[in-house]
Design a protein around this motif. Sequence first.
Motif, PDB file in Angstrom:
ATOM      1  N   GLU A 192      11.557   1.784   7.544  1.00  0.00           N
ATOM      2  CA  GLU A 192      10.797   1.768   6.296  1.00  0.00           C
ATOM      3  C   GLU A 192      10.009   0.461   6.159  1.00  0.00           C
ATOM      4  OE1 GLU A 192      11.350   2.087   1.432  1.00  0.00           O
ATOM      5  OE2 GLU A 192      12.927   2.852   2.769  1.00  0.00           O
ATOM      6  N   THR A 193      10.614  -0.639   6.561  1.00  0.00           N
ATOM      7  CA  THR A 193       9.901  -1.920   6.496  1.00  0.00           C
ATOM      8  C   THR A 193       8.674  -1.902   7.387  1.00  0.00           C
ATOM      9  OG1 THR A 193      11.932  -3.147   6.016  1.00  0.00           O
ATOM     10  CG2 THR A 193      10.103  -4.405   6.926  1.00  0.00           C
ATOM     11  N   GLY A 194       8.811  -1.348   8.587  1.00  0.00           N
ATOM     12  CA  GLY A 194       7.667  -1.255   9.490  1.00  0.00           C
ATOM     13  C   GLY A 194       6.555  -0.405   8.912  1.00  0.00           C
ATOM     14  N   TYR A 195       6.915   0.701   8.286  1.00  0.00           N
ATOM     15  CA  TYR A 195       5.935   1.565   7.609  1.00  0.00           C
ATOM     16  C   TYR A 195       5.204   0.800   6.507  1.00  0.00           C
ATOM     17  CZ  TYR A 195       4.752   4.827   3.773  1.00  0.00           C
ATOM     18  OH  TYR A 195       4.142   5.479   2.723  1.00  0.00           O
ATOM     19  N   ARG A 196       5.960   0.094   5.690  1.00  0.00           N
ATOM     20  CA  ARG A 196       5.356  -0.660   4.580  1.00  0.00           C
ATOM     21  C   ARG A 196       4.463  -1.793   5.096  1.00  0.00           C
ATOM     22  NH1 ARG A 196       7.327   0.247  -0.510  1.00  0.00           N
ATOM     23  NH2 ARG A 196       9.179   1.600  -0.695  1.00  0.00           N
ATOM     24  N   GLU A 197       4.906  -2.465   6.138  1.00  0.00           N
ATOM     25  CA  GLU A 197       4.113  -3.572   6.679  1.00  0.00           C
ATOM     26  C   GLU A 197       2.791  -3.069   7.261  1.00  0.00           C
ATOM     27  OE1 GLU A 197       6.439  -5.795   9.429  1.00  0.00           O
ATOM     28  OE2 GLU A 197       7.657  -6.763   7.859  1.00  0.00           O
ATOM     29  N   ALA A 198       2.813  -1.945   7.950  1.00  0.00           N
ATOM     30  CA  ALA A 198       1.592  -1.384   8.519  1.00  0.00           C
ATOM     31  C   ALA A 198       0.634  -0.942   7.418  1.00  0.00           C
ATOM     32  CB  ALA A 198       1.929  -0.213   9.435  1.00  0.00           C
ATOM     33  N   MET A 199       1.169  -0.351   6.369  1.00  0.00           N
ATOM     34  CA  MET A 199       0.318   0.066   5.245  1.00  0.00           C
ATOM     35  C   MET A 199      -0.321  -1.155   4.590  1.00  0.00           C
ATOM     36  SD  MET A 199       0.395   3.464   4.840  1.00  0.00           S
ATOM     37  CE  MET A 199       0.231   3.928   3.098  1.00  0.00           C
ATOM     38  N   ALA A 200       0.476  -2.202   4.364  1.00  0.00           N
ATOM     39  CA  ALA A 200      -0.038  -3.410   3.724  1.00  0.00           C
ATOM     40  C   ALA A 200      -1.096  -4.087   4.590  1.00  0.00           C
ATOM     41  CB  ALA A 200       1.109  -4.379   3.442  1.00  0.00           C
ATOM     42  N   ALA A 201      -0.856  -4.132   5.899  1.00  0.00           N
ATOM     43  CA  ALA A 201      -1.818  -4.762   6.806  1.00  0.00           C
ATOM     44  C   ALA A 201      -3.161  -4.050   6.798  1.00  0.00           C
ATOM     45  CB  ALA A 201      -1.251  -4.797   8.219  1.00  0.00           C
ATOM     46  N   ALA A 202      -3.140  -2.753   6.495  1.00  0.00           N
ATOM     47  CA  ALA A 202      -4.377  -1.970   6.438  1.00  0.00           C
ATOM     48  C   ALA A 202      -4.991  -1.974   5.043  1.00  0.00           C
ATOM     49  CB  ALA A 202      -4.101  -0.533   6.878  1.00  0.00           C
ATOM     50  N   GLY A 203      -4.365  -2.728   4.114  1.00  0.00           N
ATOM     51  CA  GLY A 203      -4.878  -2.795   2.752  1.00  0.00           C
ATOM     52  C   GLY A 203      -4.581  -1.558   1.932  1.00  0.00           C
ATOM     53  N   LEU A 204      -3.547  -0.815   2.326  1.00  0.00           N
ATOM     54  CA  LEU A 204      -3.192   0.422   1.637  1.00  0.00           C
ATOM     55  C   LEU A 204      -1.971   0.210   0.752  1.00  0.00           C
ATOM     56  CD1 LEU A 204      -3.598   2.921   4.623  1.00  0.00           C
ATOM     57  CD2 LEU A 204      -5.250   2.430   2.797  1.00  0.00           C
ATOM     58  N   THR A 205      -2.000   0.792  -0.430  1.00  0.00           N
ATOM     59  CA  THR A 205      -0.880   0.706  -1.362  1.00  0.00           C
ATOM     60  C   THR A 205       0.084   1.857  -1.095  1.00  0.00           C
ATOM     61  OG1 THR A 205      -2.261  -0.293  -3.063  1.00  0.00           O
ATOM     62  CG2 THR A 205      -0.200   0.708  -3.786  1.00  0.00           C
ATOM     63  N   VAL A 206       1.362   1.542  -1.050  1.00  0.00           N
ATOM     64  CA  VAL A 206       2.370   2.583  -0.854  1.00  0.00           C
ATOM     65  C   VAL A 206       2.678   3.247  -2.187  1.00  0.00           C
ATOM     66  CG1 VAL A 206       4.749   3.050  -0.184  1.00  0.00           C
ATOM     67  CG2 VAL A 206       3.379   1.420   1.133  1.00  0.00           C
ATOM     68  N   ASP A 207       2.449   4.540  -2.254  1.00  0.00           N
ATOM     69  CA  ASP A 207       2.771   5.300  -3.456  1.00  0.00           C
ATOM     70  C   ASP A 207       4.266   5.624  -3.441  1.00  0.00           C
ATOM     71  OD1 ASP A 207       3.113   7.133  -5.486  1.00  0.00           O
ATOM     72  OD2 ASP A 207       1.418   8.405  -4.914  1.00  0.00           O
ATOM     73  N   PRO A 208       5.040   5.155  -4.429  1.00  0.00           N
ATOM     74  CA  PRO A 208       6.489   5.428  -4.438  1.00  0.00           C
ATOM     75  C   PRO A 208       6.819   6.916  -4.361  1.00  0.00           C
ATOM     76  CG  PRO A 208       5.930   3.784  -6.094  1.00  0.00           C
ATOM     77  CD  PRO A 208       4.627   4.324  -5.575  1.00  0.00           C
ATOM     78  N   ALA A 209       5.913   7.753  -4.840  1.00  0.00           N
ATOM     79  CA  ALA A 209       6.166   9.201  -4.809  1.00  0.00           C
ATOM     80  C   ALA A 209       6.182   9.743  -3.385  1.00  0.00           C
ATOM     81  CB  ALA A 209       5.109   9.938  -5.632  1.00  0.00           C
ATOM     82  N   LEU A 210       5.648   8.967  -2.444  1.00  0.00           N
ATOM     83  CA  LEU A 210       5.575   9.425  -1.059  1.00  0.00           C
ATOM     84  C   LEU A 210       6.755   8.943  -0.217  1.00  0.00           C
ATOM     85  CD1 LEU A 210       1.766   9.030  -0.238  1.00  0.00           C
ATOM     86  CD2 LEU A 210       3.008  11.025  -1.115  1.00  0.00           C
ATOM     87  N   ILE A 211       7.712   8.266  -0.843  1.00  0.00           N
ATOM     88  CA  ILE A 211       8.907   7.812  -0.133  1.00  0.00           C
ATOM     89  C   ILE A 211      10.070   8.722  -0.507  1.00  0.00           C
ATOM     90  CG2 ILE A 211      10.465   5.892   0.334  1.00  0.00           C
ATOM     91  CD1 ILE A 211       7.661   5.264   1.143  1.00  0.00           C
ATOM     92  N   ARG A 212      10.609   9.414   0.469  1.00  0.00           N
ATOM     93  CA  ARG A 212      11.755  10.315   0.247  1.00  0.00           C
ATOM     94  C   ARG A 212      12.805  10.051   1.327  1.00  0.00           C
ATOM     95  NH1 ARG A 212      10.199  14.010  -4.083  1.00  0.00           N
ATOM     96  NH2 ARG A 212       8.271  12.967  -4.763  1.00  0.00           N
ATOM     97  N   VAL A 213      13.996  10.569   1.128  1.00  0.00           N
ATOM     98  CA  VAL A 213      15.095  10.353   2.068  1.00  0.00           C
ATOM     99  C   VAL A 213      15.437  11.655   2.777  1.00  0.00           C
ATOM    100  CG1 VAL A 213      17.512   9.663   2.344  1.00  0.00           C
ATOM    101  CG2 VAL A 213      16.045   8.472   0.691  1.00  0.00           C
ATOM    102  N   GLY A 214      15.353  11.621   4.099  1.00  0.00           N
ATOM    103  CA  GLY A 214      15.727  12.781   4.906  1.00  0.00           C
ATOM    104  C   GLY A 214      17.094  12.638   5.544  1.00  0.00           C
ATOM    105  N   ASP A 215      17.660  11.410   5.505  1.00  0.00           N
ATOM    106  CA  ASP A 215      19.042  11.169   5.931  1.00  0.00           C
ATOM    107  C   ASP A 215      19.266  11.427   7.417  1.00  0.00           C
ATOM    108  OD1 ASP A 215      21.519  10.203   4.993  1.00  0.00           O
ATOM    109  OD2 ASP A 215      22.379  12.208   5.124  1.00  0.00           O
ATOM    110  N   TYR A 216      18.176  11.485   8.203  1.00  0.00           N
ATOM    111  CA  TYR A 216      18.267  11.759   9.643  1.00  0.00           C
ATOM    112  C   TYR A 216      18.768  13.180   9.928  1.00  0.00           C
ATOM    113  CZ  TYR A 216      17.626   6.786  10.965  1.00  0.00           C
ATOM    114  OH  TYR A 216      17.121   5.515  11.179  1.00  0.00           O
ATOM    115  N   ARG A 217      18.769  14.059   8.932  1.00  0.00           N
ATOM    116  CA  ARG A 217      19.302  15.414   9.114  1.00  0.00           C
ATOM    117  C   ARG A 217      18.261  16.474   8.767  1.00  0.00           C
ATOM    118  NH1 ARG A 217      24.958  15.961   9.019  1.00  0.00           N
ATOM    119  NH2 ARG A 217      26.078  13.975   8.892  1.00  0.00           N
ATOM    120  N   SER A 218      18.305  17.567   9.490  1.00  0.00           N
ATOM    121  CA  SER A 218      17.339  18.646   9.279  1.00  0.00           C
ATOM    122  C   SER A 218      17.455  19.240   7.876  1.00  0.00           C
ATOM    123  CB  SER A 218      17.545  19.739  10.330  1.00  0.00           C
ATOM    124  OG  SER A 218      16.661  20.815  10.120  1.00  0.00           O
TER     125      SER A 218
END
Length: 329
Positions: A192-218
């Motif tokens: 998640e940190t890597g995702y956020r850092e890449a978004m920030a580096a591109a000048g993109l704001t992370v929308d909290p509504a787009l963060i969900r938990v899949g728990d590594y399970r189908s």
Amino acid sequence: MTRRVTITDVARAADVSVATVSKVINGRYGVAQATSTRVQQVIDDLGYESSLVARSLRSHRTHVIGILVAEFEPFSTEILKGAAAAVSDAGYELLAYTGASSGPGWERRYLSRLSGTLIDGAVLVTPSVVDVDAQVPVVAVDPHTGPTGLPTVDSDNLTGARLATEHLIGLGHRRIAFLAGRPDLESSHLRETGYREAMAAAGLTVDPALIRVGDYRSEATRAPMSELLALDDRPTAVFAANDISAIAAMEVAQAAGLRVPEDLSVVGFDDVPEAAGAVPPLTTVRQPIQRLGAEAVTLLLALLDERPAANHVRLDTTLVRRGSTAPLG
């Protein structure tokens, strides 16, 4: 000198017979689940070492390595393959156990039973705890987020997550969702940190509504993915923290009438064998999973032989481009 805890002490503290404690220790039938749980807790609390044989054999080798996994799923299966090859090359045997269904702290209980009697050392794969007090050397793969004194082996989760997110950004996507993994694992937090850092580096704001938990399970991924697709401004791309979640995300999207990658791009993480066989084949971050298992065994064998050994091994990750991602249309 501190008196050693005996099986009688355990029986007295748990208010059961010595025979009942013996059944619990040896995994035999005939003990109610509630009673078994109470006895196991007393064993953990008192620090009872279950095997007299363990104490007499400490100076000897069984030439068996134990590997404990939460469950036999694609990631842990690949770990087992790598570990088995390394163990065989060293002239050892591998003993695999799964026990997450027996409740929190199962790793401690299994190590208490196995240490010194059956195994010379153990590898814990994605353990729920790492504050174990084993009588044999232990190495953790993809460890828990808590503090640990154990030697560990993992992959460069942070860089891998950046690569995945940068790939989607490079294709023109801006509404990029993230399906997180197990909250108790460091790998999930780093991805998640890597995702956020890449978004920030591109000048993109992370929308909290787009963060969900899949728990590594189908199955745990399907409802969060459906919620993402139901948003008024749904994502055009999804980065899932592992391949199993990514494949489930594609299935949910396709069931909703969306085309992958024309309507939705999806990236996973791990590169388990199922990724290449998905429809379409999954773009993913490859971590050398079998090598994780092999490196853990190599580190463990060094500890057993009292040779110099690293306290932490980190392996590189790379992006594998397949058919599940495309430029934003």
